[in-house]
Design an enzyme around this catalytic site. Sequence first.
Site, PDB file in Angstrom:
ATOM      1  N   LYS A 180      -1.824  -8.122  13.085  1.00 55.87           N
ATOM      2  CA  LYS A 180      -1.414  -6.756  13.415  1.00 55.87           C
ATOM      3  C   LYS A 180      -2.577  -5.972  14.020  1.00 55.87           C
ATOM      4  O   LYS A 180      -3.724  -6.154  13.599  1.00 55.87           O
ATOM      5  CB  LYS A 180      -0.992  -6.102  12.090  1.00 55.87           C
ATOM      6  N   LYS A 207      -6.721  -0.558  12.239  1.00 57.84           N
ATOM      7  CA  LYS A 207      -7.914   0.297  12.264  1.00 57.84           C
ATOM      8  C   LYS A 207      -9.136  -0.440  11.735  1.00 57.84           C
ATOM      9  O   LYS A 207     -10.259  -0.135  12.077  1.00 57.84           O
ATOM     10  CB  LYS A 207      -7.752   1.496  11.315  1.00 57.84           C
ATOM     11  N   LYS A 255      -4.385  -5.995   1.396  1.00 63.37           N
ATOM     12  CA  LYS A 255      -5.517  -5.056   1.391  1.00 63.37           C
ATOM     13  C   LYS A 255      -6.504  -5.359   0.286  1.00 63.37           C
ATOM     14  O   LYS A 255      -7.707  -5.141   0.445  1.00 63.37           O
ATOM     15  CB  LYS A 255      -5.010  -3.617   1.261  1.00 63.37           C
TER      16      LYS A 255
HETATM   17  P1  TYM Z   1      -0.777   4.025   8.198  1.00 66.43           P
HETATM   18  O1  TYM Z   1      -1.677   5.194   8.193  1.00 66.43           O
HETATM   19  O2  TYM Z   1      -1.352   2.673   7.922  1.00 66.43           O
HETATM   20  O3  TYM Z   1      -0.038   3.926   9.590  1.00 66.43           O
HETATM   21  C1  TYM Z   1       0.639   5.045  10.148  1.00 66.43           C
HETATM   22  C2  TYM Z   1       1.892   4.570  10.853  1.00 66.43           C
HETATM   23  O4  TYM Z   1       1.567   3.644  11.898  1.00 66.43           O
HETATM   24  C3  TYM Z   1       2.338   2.462  11.755  1.00 66.43           C
HETATM   25  N1  TYM Z   1       1.540   1.304  12.217  1.00 66.43           N
HETATM   26  C4  TYM Z   1       1.949   0.404  13.124  1.00 66.43           C
HETATM   27  N2  TYM Z   1       3.109   0.314  13.822  1.00 66.43           N
HETATM   28  C5  TYM Z   1       3.218  -0.721  14.691  1.00 66.43           C
HETATM   29  N3  TYM Z   1       2.232  -1.642  14.911  1.00 66.43           N
HETATM   30  C6  TYM Z   1       1.055  -1.578  14.241  1.00 66.43           C
HETATM   31  N4  TYM Z   1       0.095  -2.463  14.468  1.00 66.43           N
HETATM   32  C7  TYM Z   1       0.877  -0.514  13.297  1.00 66.43           C
HETATM   33  N5  TYM Z   1      -0.140  -0.140  12.473  1.00 66.43           N
HETATM   34  C8  TYM Z   1       0.289   0.971  11.824  1.00 66.43           C
HETATM   35  C9  TYM Z   1       2.657   2.375  10.278  1.00 66.43           C
HETATM   36  O5  TYM Z   1       3.808   1.579  10.049  1.00 66.43           O
HETATM   37  C10 TYM Z   1       2.871   3.828   9.918  1.00 66.43           C
HETATM   38  O6  TYM Z   1       4.200   4.223  10.194  1.00 66.43           O
HETATM   39  N6  TYM Z   1       1.644   4.216   3.868  1.00 66.43           N
HETATM   40  C11 TYM Z   1       1.604   4.769   5.180  1.00 66.43           C
HETATM   41  C12 TYM Z   1       1.434   6.280   5.208  1.00 66.43           C
HETATM   42  C13 TYM Z   1       2.395   7.065   4.363  1.00 66.43           C
HETATM   43  C14 TYM Z   1       3.745   7.325   4.646  1.00 66.43           C
HETATM   44  C15 TYM Z   1       4.213   8.167   3.593  1.00 66.43           C
HETATM   45  C16 TYM Z   1       4.598   6.940   5.675  1.00 66.43           C
HETATM   46  C17 TYM Z   1       2.085   7.697   3.207  1.00 66.43           C
HETATM   47  N7  TYM Z   1       3.186   8.370   2.738  1.00 66.43           N
HETATM   48  C18 TYM Z   1       5.528   8.594   3.548  1.00 66.43           C
HETATM   49  C19 TYM Z   1       5.928   7.394   5.626  1.00 66.43           C
HETATM   50  C20 TYM Z   1       6.362   8.203   4.565  1.00 66.43           C
HETATM   51  C21 TYM Z   1       0.433   4.158   5.919  1.00 66.43           C
HETATM   52  O7  TYM Z   1      -0.491   3.695   5.347  1.00 66.43           O
HETATM   53  O8  TYM Z   1       0.480   4.279   7.250  1.00 66.43           O
END
Ligand code: TYM
Length: 333
Positions: free
Chosen positions: A198, A201, A114
Amino acid sequence: MSKKIFSGVQPTGNLHLGNYLGAIKNFVELNNDDENECIFCVVDLHAITVKQDKEQLKNNIRETTATFIASGIDPNKSIIFNQSKVHAHAEGSWILSCMSPMGWLNRMTQFKEKAGKDKEKASVGLYIYPILMASDILLYDTTHVPVGEDQKQHLELTRNIAQKFNKDFNSEDFFKVPEPLIKKNFSRIMSLKDGLKKMSKSDFSDLSRINLTDTKDEIINKIKKAKTDSFPIPNEESELKDRPEATNLLGIYSSILNQKLEKTLVEFGGKNFSEFKIQLSEILSNKIAPISDEIKRLIKDREYLDRILLEGANKADEIANKKIKEIKKIVGF
Ligand code: TYM
């Protein structure tokens, strides 16, 4: 034994099929099991680790909430709230930062991705982002964390932080050491334009992803334009080696239908992609278009969404506040 589930999604717009298949679909299954206590968080503090437009952020917080509900999470059963409403997350994050070695953070691959080439310009928040995530999880005595594959390393870090805290402060079992719940297959959905990247967004090309707000026609068009290769669909999984785009599309189909890749290959082996794509568009639009319609309906009802978030925050605050008081006592405040 009942599971305590916690997971979060960033309100940064463009929630897509990767978020759905990698995470939100599993949230819904966990929510539907009465044994579980589930908390789903709109992680707005995480969102501001990169610059956000103020009005856009407000809309995205509501849209992520609407997406949870439209996908099938029942706010009467699970707690849904936004992170910035519960002070303990930021406070816990600071305390955990003070006992986490920099060496552990330096290994985080997502920061490297990132931050890009100019690491010096990335925010400090982006660097310590995984510690805020550990705070989110540990405040609720979480036992299981459903996430996509890309969050695996952050979950390992959370486990290490929990164990270190318990050891440093001689308080065995104070923090539960949580287990990641990562689906074995299809936990990493790839871009429709490049099977090695991947689905994300932030990809500049909207054709690279299916957004959860896409219409049926948009879904059909994106699948039509999705990259494939010139070979027919194989009969065996082993023949998918070095065919990332084919693997991804067949994986998406299997994941939507909750079936093994093997079964999909029995269905389509020997056929060409144009035929498969028609079927894929059909099942995808049957699944996603109703969610999309429901998001668009809910997003207009601001009062309802704000009430869900407020009620959720009150419940979450009660749990988290109790835990942060214990943490502070252990630390010596
Ligand atoms: P974020 O917002 O980037 O993504 C949310 C969830 O979607 C999953 N994900 C994917 N899974 C499969 N293929 C993809 N291409 C893909 N893109 C995103 C992510 O693995 C995630 O589960 N750090 C986390 C948010 C967070 C969190 C937490 C998660 C903050 N605190 C505590 C669990 C527990 C994040 O940025 O997710």
